[in-house]
Design an enzyme around this catalytic site. Sequence first.
Site, PDB file in Angstrom:
ATOM      1  N   GLU A  76      13.349 -15.859  13.820  1.00  0.00           N
ATOM      2  CA  GLU A  76      13.956 -14.627  14.329  1.00  0.00           C
ATOM      3  C   GLU A  76      13.314 -13.363  13.767  1.00  0.00           C
ATOM      4  OE1 GLU A  76      17.972 -12.001  14.262  1.00  0.00           O
ATOM      5  OE2 GLU A  76      17.739 -13.669  12.885  1.00  0.00           O
ATOM      6  N   ASP A  77      13.010 -13.369  12.472  1.00  0.00           N
ATOM      7  CA  ASP A  77      12.619 -12.124  11.805  1.00  0.00           C
ATOM      8  C   ASP A  77      11.120 -11.948  11.585  1.00  0.00           C
ATOM      9  OD1 ASP A  77      15.246 -11.456  11.688  1.00  0.00           O
ATOM     10  OD2 ASP A  77      15.564 -12.074   9.622  1.00  0.00           O
TER      11      ASP A  77
END
Length: 706
Positions: A76-77
């Site tokens: 996600e990051d």
Amino acid sequence: MAAIRELAERLTDYLGEEQINQVRRAYFYAEQAHDGQRRKSGEPYVTHPLAVASILAEMNMDYQSLMAAMLHDVIEDTLVDKQALSDQFGDTVTGIVDGVSKLTHLHFETKAEAQAENFQKMVMAMAEDIRVILVKLGDRLHNMRTLGVMAPEKQRRIARETLDIYAPIASRLGMHDVHVELEDLAFRAYYPMRYKHIGRAVKQARGNRRDMIERIENTLTEALEREGLPAKVSGRQKHLYSIYRKMVTQKKSFAEIMDVFAFRIVTDKIDTCYRILGAVHNIYKPVPGRFKDYIAIPKANGYQSLHTDLFGARDITIEVQIRTQEMDEIANAGIASHSSYKASDNKASRIEGSYNRARQWVQGLLEMQKQAGSSMEFIENVKIDLFPDEVYLFTPKGRIFELPKGATPVDFAYAVHTDIGNSCVSCRINRRLAPLSTPLESGQTVEIITAPGAQPNTAWLNFVITGKARTNIRHFLKNKQRDESIALGRRLLNQFMASFGSSVEEIRAQSLASYLEENSLHDLDELLMEIGLGNRMAFMVAQRLQPANEEEAEQDAESPKRPLSISGSEGVVMTYARCCHPIPGDHILGHISSGRGIVVHREDCRNIHEFRQDPKKCVYLDWDRDVDDDFEVSLRIELASQRGIIASLATKVSAAGANIRRIDIDEKEARLSTVHLDISVRSRVHLARVMKRIRAIKSVNRILRA
């Protein structure tokens, strides 16, 4: 570097060198992927996944879970995608990471809806691999420990979500230590002043009670030593949120809660647990009705222990929990203890039982999710199941079921099997017939009576409390309404298509496809359902779908050739107006109501007059020859007041083969009364027989159909 070295040393207690190297490799990969990223506190971002892995290491989680903890924010990051992660660490670790990763931010009307949607997707990931939720709980626990750097409003939102969802899930999975810490951290963030006041009061109370606690502890220890029973006695501290919740829900003062002294006795085997129970009952008298045997009948999350309350000196109450060392470990770690264990056969089977219960619960959630109408309905039902005070019930063959407190026989029927719930008609509780709405109590034997062709009742939704029962009832009724709406829609459309010398089966495919596309409908069934529910007018749809070579006058379409025959068995899409109570034999007319289908009125009903000239809203109806159902009708009876008149009325109605639904009495004068009687009859002829018998009563002056 020091932190990863410290973690690696700790892992040597239960993991092999190769597995530790895999965890170390995941850390270095995460460190590189998160390079340059920092947390709100200013620390390098990689400190978070490392802390989550450390939390899971304290639970002795397997190496794949620890690797997933290290990598849980990478997809996600960072710029790393799922395929790249899979190439490096394999599908199993990537699957856990993918399940734990925060979901793509979707656009919802409310934050609650977004939370519900995210939780729904997390359940699906849990069903694939139960370790997803364990890593997620580790992630949430570390975020709660470091919540102080967030803005106050965000702290409250995260704390509320933790109390609503994550702490109850930890409890449901038997992870007592995680559950308690999550609750206390969330309590501190959500109610900071209450947390401080209760914390200060607890500290002071514990100081004042230290002598009493030591005295009881020594008394118990000495008594067990005299009996030759090996055991470790310790005082059990109540956590702050538990104290606060009891003050609110039980309406008790702080002093009342703290006057209860709690102790835990841990021993070597089950047999010793019961012998210790006898020994403590010899020292202090037990409180009647306060003994619970969770060893013979474990809780739904696998928890096992003996609980007993005792009368102590000076009117104090002593709570004692008695369990084995293995039970104590499982009670604290819950399902996490399944991931990596080296244990005796007995312990292994107990841990396996806890794991299987968790898997069963997740599978139940998955089934509920498939049948829920929306994510909000799903999470509403899950929350019900996450806060159970359990009751333990038996089938006639001795099988045990755990249900939330307040559960009814319908909840029990669905817990046994969905088909049994769908077809139940009555029940026996301890061999006696009882209403399906009866709240059940622990220890009762429940027998469900089913019948072929029986169906769930809408009224059940008023008293069932389990998510499984509620979801299955709604799902059944929704499907039933859909099927009935399609059938009625087909009949209505055929009625108007007949005016053009056509039928639904003869609609040209091109005309139908064009109409469906214009109105954003998927198929013919969806169109028929919309017509059956009254959301679209059959008259207008028939005009649009008439064959191109047929140019009938519109007025022909407005007058269908044949009225629609009804039999009383059309279900939820056909309702009978309460203003005029139509029954077979009456001349009837139908009013199309959006969302309800057809509402049937008598032709002479005032409420139907405005619709009579509007073919878009009005349907001509007649009764089918084979109507076999009971219909409600209201009677107004004027009679002279006398003793026993109601009994006479009931006798006459019953003798005519009708049932009384409701009875009201208005006293007009001292000796004259008006009785309003709602009865169920089969037809006008049947009603006439009932009225004739009532007229035969001497004191009846007049009888009218209301």
